[in-house]
Design an enzyme around this catalytic site. Structure first.
Site, short mmCIF file in Angstrom:
data_model
loop_
_atom_site.label_atom_id
_atom_site.label_comp_id
_atom_site.label_asym_id
_atom_site.label_seq_id
_atom_site.Cartn_x
_atom_site.Cartn_y
_atom_site.Cartn_z
CB CYS A 1 -3.85 -1.66 13.69
SG CYS A 1 -4.04 -3.14 14.67
CD GLU B 1 -3.87 -8.80 10.22
OE1 GLU B 1 -4.71 -7.90 10.37
OE2 GLU B 1 -4.14 -10.00 10.31
P1 NDP Z 1 4.87 1.43 8.35
O1 NDP Z 1 3.99 0.89 7.31
O2 NDP Z 1 5.59 2.67 8.07
O3 NDP Z 1 6.01 0.38 8.75
C1 NDP Z 1 5.71 -0.95 9.07
C2 NDP Z 1 6.91 -1.80 8.74
O4 NDP Z 1 7.13 -1.76 7.33
C3 NDP Z 1 8.22 -1.32 9.38
O5 NDP Z 1 9.02 -2.44 9.68
C4 NDP Z 1 8.84 -0.51 8.26
O6 NDP Z 1 10.23 -0.37 8.37
C5 NDP Z 1 8.47 -1.34 7.06
N1 NDP Z 1 8.47 -0.61 5.80
C6 NDP Z 1 8.35 0.72 5.58
N2 NDP Z 1 8.39 0.98 4.26
C7 NDP Z 1 8.55 -0.21 3.62
C8 NDP Z 1 8.63 -0.61 2.26
N3 NDP Z 1 8.60 0.29 1.25
N4 NDP Z 1 8.77 -1.93 1.97
C9 NDP Z 1 8.82 -2.85 2.96
N5 NDP Z 1 8.74 -2.53 4.27
C10 NDP Z 1 8.59 -1.23 4.61
O7 NDP Z 1 3.97 1.49 9.65
P2 NDP Z 1 4.39 1.91 11.10
O8 NDP Z 1 5.55 1.14 11.59
O9 NDP Z 1 4.49 3.38 11.08
O10 NDP Z 1 3.16 1.37 11.96
C11 NDP Z 1 2.01 2.07 12.07
C12 NDP Z 1 0.97 1.56 11.11
O11 NDP Z 1 0.78 0.16 11.24
C13 NDP Z 1 -0.38 2.16 11.38
O12 NDP Z 1 -0.94 2.62 10.19
C14 NDP Z 1 -1.22 1.00 11.94
O13 NDP Z 1 -2.56 1.08 11.71
C15 NDP Z 1 -0.62 -0.17 11.29
N6 NDP Z 1 -0.78 -1.36 12.12
C16 NDP Z 1 -1.68 -2.34 11.78
C17 NDP Z 1 -1.90 -3.43 12.58
C18 NDP Z 1 -2.86 -4.52 12.21
O14 NDP Z 1 -2.76 -5.62 12.77
N7 NDP Z 1 -3.81 -4.31 11.33
C19 NDP Z 1 -1.19 -3.60 13.83
C20 NDP Z 1 -0.26 -2.54 14.11
C21 NDP Z 1 -0.08 -1.47 13.27
P3 NDP Z 1 10.86 0.94 9.06
O15 NDP Z 1 10.45 0.87 10.48
O16 NDP Z 1 12.29 0.78 8.83
O17 NDP Z 1 10.24 2.12 8.36
#
Ligand code: NDP
Length: 494
Positions: free
Chosen positions: A290, A256
Site C-alpha cells: 500500500c 487502511e
Molecule cells: P480489496 O479491497 O479488493 O480487498 C481487500 C479485502 O476486502 C479482501 O479480503 C476482499 O475479499 C475484501 N472485500 C472485497 N470487496 C468487499 C466488499 N464489497 N465488502 C467487504 N469486503 C470486501 O483489496 P486487495 O485485496 O486487492 O488489496 C490490494 C489493495 O489494498 C491495494 O489497493 C492496497 O493499496 C491496499 N492496501 C492497503 C494497505 C494499508 O495499510 N493502507 C495495506 C495493504 C493493502 P476478497 O479477497 O474475497 O475479494
C-alpha cells in the site's frame, strides 16, 4: 481445536473454536503464484457461515469471561500466541511464501513482525484504563474503557498474516471477540494462527476466521447487527463502500487504503544508499505494498546519475520462486494482478513514459508458469497520466525530476492519496522542513518505507481513516464511558 487435516493441506472455517468445512461444503484450490498450481484446499463460507461466526463471537464475548477478566489474562494469552507462532515461524513463513509469492526472506520478516506485534500489544492489555475528572459539587466522576463487542476485520492479500493480526491483536487485547475475513487469494496463515488460539488460552469463539468472497461474506459481516466495529485494509474503492455501510449504523471504522507514495531525492543525498532504498521501496514484495514508494522525484542535477543506478539495480534483481535461495523478488500474487500491472506498463508507454528498466513479463522460460513481472522504471510520465496517478500495486516506479524544493513538495502532494513519503538528503533542515510540508501520514528520512509495532500506521486523504499500531491503537477497539456519582454529602466549604 478439532482441526481439519492440516497436513493434507485442507483448511476450514474457524467458528466457535471448531474448524469446519462450511455450510455448503464448498472448497477452492489455493494457487502457488510461482507455478499457478493448487497446493491446498480451503473451505468457502456462505452467508449462513458468516452469520454463525458472528453468533459464535457474540456468545463468546458474553459468556467466556474474556472481556470481564483482568487484562493480565489477555496479555498472557497474547504472549502465549506469540510464543506458539515463534516456534512455528519457519512453517508460517513457508506457507505465506507458497500462498502469496513473496520471498522466504520477506515472509520471515512478516512473521517476525507479527510475533513482535503480539508481544507489544500484550504489554498494553493490562494498561487500558480511564481517568477521574474533577466536577462541581459533591460528586465523583470517572471514565472507563470498555471493549466494543464483536469486531470485524477484513484483510488484503499482500501481507496476509501481518495486516490481519495488526488489528486483530489490539482488538483481542481490549477484550473484544473477533471475526476475521482474510483475502480469498491468501487465507491460509489466518486459519493456521486461529488453530493456535485455544492452546494459547484464548477462549473458543473469541477468534473466528471465515474465508469467502468479499462482496458477499465481507459485506454480510459488516451488515450483521452484532458487528460493533470494522477494521478494513484494502483498496480505496472497497474501503469507501464499507465506510458508507458503516455510516448507516454509526459503526466506528479504521480504513487502511491505497497509496501512490512519493520519494524525493535532493542533490546532496547519498545516491548509492538512496538507490538501494528506492529499490526496496518499490521492488520489495514485488511492489505490492500500500505504501510502495512508487513515484520518484529527483533533483534535475542528479537525475541521470540516479536513473543509471536504478537501471542497474533493477536489471540485477534476481527473480524466481520465493522459496529458492538467492531470489530477491518473487512472483506477483495472481494472473489477474500480473495482467493489471502489465496493462499499466503499456498505458505508461502510450502516455509518453520512457522505460528505463524492465517493462514487461520476465522472459526466462523457467518462470513462464508463474506471475513474474520485471522490476520496471518509467521516466518522465506526465503528471496527468493514469500510470503516474493511479495505484499500480506492482514493481513499477515512475520517475520525474524537480527543479527546487517548492517544485518537489508540489509534485509529492499532487495526489489524491497521502499514506507515505520519503526524503533523501544529508541536510537536516531540508529533511525536517520538507517532512512538515508533506501531506502523508508517515514520512521517512533516508530510509525506505519502514514501520514498527510501536509506531502508528495510517494515511491522510484517500489513503484512509484512523490508524493501526502504536501505543494508542488499543483505544480504537474500546468505547469510553463516563460515570458520575452523587456522593450525597453536604457541600464542603474548604
Ligand atoms: P480489496 O479491497 O479488493 O480487498 C481487500 C479485502 O476486502 C479482501 O479480503 C476482499 O475479499 C475484501 N472485500 C472485497 N470487496 C468487499 C466488499 N464489497 N465488502 C467487504 N469486503 C470486501 O483489496 P486487495 O485485496 O486487492 O488489496 C490490494 C489493495 O489494498 C491495494 O489497493 C492496497 O493499496 C491496499 N492496501 C492497503 C494497505 C494499508 O495499510 N493502507 C495495506 C495493504 C493493502 P476478497 O479477497 O474475497 O475479494
Amino acid at each position: 481445536m478439532a482441526a481439519m487435516a492440516a497436513a493434507s493441506g485442507t483448511y476450514g472455517l474457524v467458528i466457535g473454536g471448531r474448524e469446519e468445512p462450511g455450510n455448503r461444503g464448498e472448497t477452492r484450490g489455493v494457487l502457488n503464484p510461482a507455478t499457478n498450481v493448487p497446493f491446498a484446499q480451503v473451505a468457502v463460507a456462505d452467508a449462513d457461515d458468516a452469520r454463525r461466526a458472528m453468533e459464535a463471537a457474540d456468545a463468546a464475548f458474553r459468556q467466556s469471561g474474556w472481556a470481564a477478566d483482568d487484562g493480565a489474562r489477555r496479555a498472557k494469552a497474547l504472549l502465549s500466541l506469540a510464543r506458539l507462532l515463534e516456534e512455528r515461524e519457519e512453517a508460517f513463513a513457508r506457507l505465506e511464501t507458497e500462498n502469496m509469492g513473496k520471498t522466504l526472506r520477506e515472509a520471515r520478516v512478516d512473521i517476525g513482525f507479527v510475533v513482535r506485534t503480539l508481544e507489544y500489544i500484550a504489554g498494553l492489555a493490562d494498561k487500558i484504563q480511564g481517568e477521574t475528572i474533577p466536577v462541581p459539587g459533591s460528586r465523583f466522576d470517572y471514565t472507563v474503557r470498555e471493549p466494543l463487542g464483536v469486531t470485524v476485520h477484513i484483510a488484503p492479500w499482500n501481507y496476509p498474516l501481518l495486516l490481519a493480526m495488526r488489528s486483530v491483536a489490539p482488538a483481542l487485547a481490549a477484550g473484544n471477540a473477533v471475526v476475521l475475513k482474510p483475502a480469498s487469494l491468501t487465507p491460509l496463515t489466518a486459519i493456521a494462527i486461529a488453530r493456535l488460539a485455544h492452546d494459547a488460552g484464548i477462549p473458543d469463539g473469541i477468534l473466528n476466521v471465515v474465508n469467502g468472497p468479499g462482496g458477499a461474506i465481507g459485506e454480510a459481516l459488516v451488515r450483521d447487527p452484532r458487528c460493533r466495529s470494522v477494521s478494513f485494509t484494502g483498496s480505496s474503492e472497497v474501503g469507501l463502500r464499507i465506510a458508507e455501510i458503516a455510516a448507516g449504523r454509526l459503526l466506528p471504522v479504521t480504513l487502511e487504503l491505497g497509496g501512490k507514495s512519493p520519494v524525493l531525492v535532493f542533490p546532496d543525498a547519498d545516491l548509492d544508499r538512496a538507490t538501494r532504498g528506492i529499490a526496496l521501496g518499490i521492488f520489495g514484495n514485488a511492489g505490492q505494498m500500500c505504501w510502495a514508494a512508487s513515484r520518484l522525484a529527483v533533483h534535475e542535477s542528479v537525475r541521470d546519475a540516479l536513473f543509471e543506478r536504478l537501471r542497474k539495480i533493477a536489471e540485477a534483481t534476481k527473480l524466481g520462486p520465493g522459496t529458492e535461495d538467492g531470489v530477491e523478488m518473487g512472483p506477483v500474487v495472481s494472473r489477474d494482478q500480473e495482467a493489471r500491472i502489465l496493462e499499466y506498463i503499456d498505458a505508461a508507454r502510450q502516455e509518453g513514459g520512457k522505460v528505463v528498466a524492465g517493462g514487461g513479463r520476465a522472459s526466462d522460460p523457467r518462470l513462464a508458469a508463474g506471475n513474474f513481472v520485471l522490476p520496471t522504471v518509467v521516466a518522465d510520465l506526465p503528471a496527468s497520466s493514469r500510470a503516474g496517478r493511479e495505484e499500480i500495486f506492482g514493481p513499477v516506479l515512475s520517475a520525474v525530476s524537480f527543479t527546487d524544493t517548492d517544485d518537489a513538495v508540489r509534485i509529492a502532494n499532487d495526489t489524491t492519496y497521502g499514506l507515505f513519503a520519503s526524503v533523501w538528503t544529508r541536510d537536516l533542515a531540508t529533511a525536517l522542513t520538507v517532512a512538515r510540508r508533506l501531506e502523508a501520514g508517515m514520512v521517512s528520512v533516508n530510509e525506505p518505507p519502514i514501520t514498527f509495532p510501536q509506531t502508528p500506521f495510517g494515511g491522510f486523504k484517500q489513503s484512509g481513516l484512523g490508524f493501526e499500531q502504536g501505543l494508542h491503537v488499543v483505544e480504537s477497539y474500546t468505547r469510553r464511558k463516563n460515570v458520575v456519582v452523587n456522593l450525597g454529602a453536604p457541600k464542603r466549604r474548604t
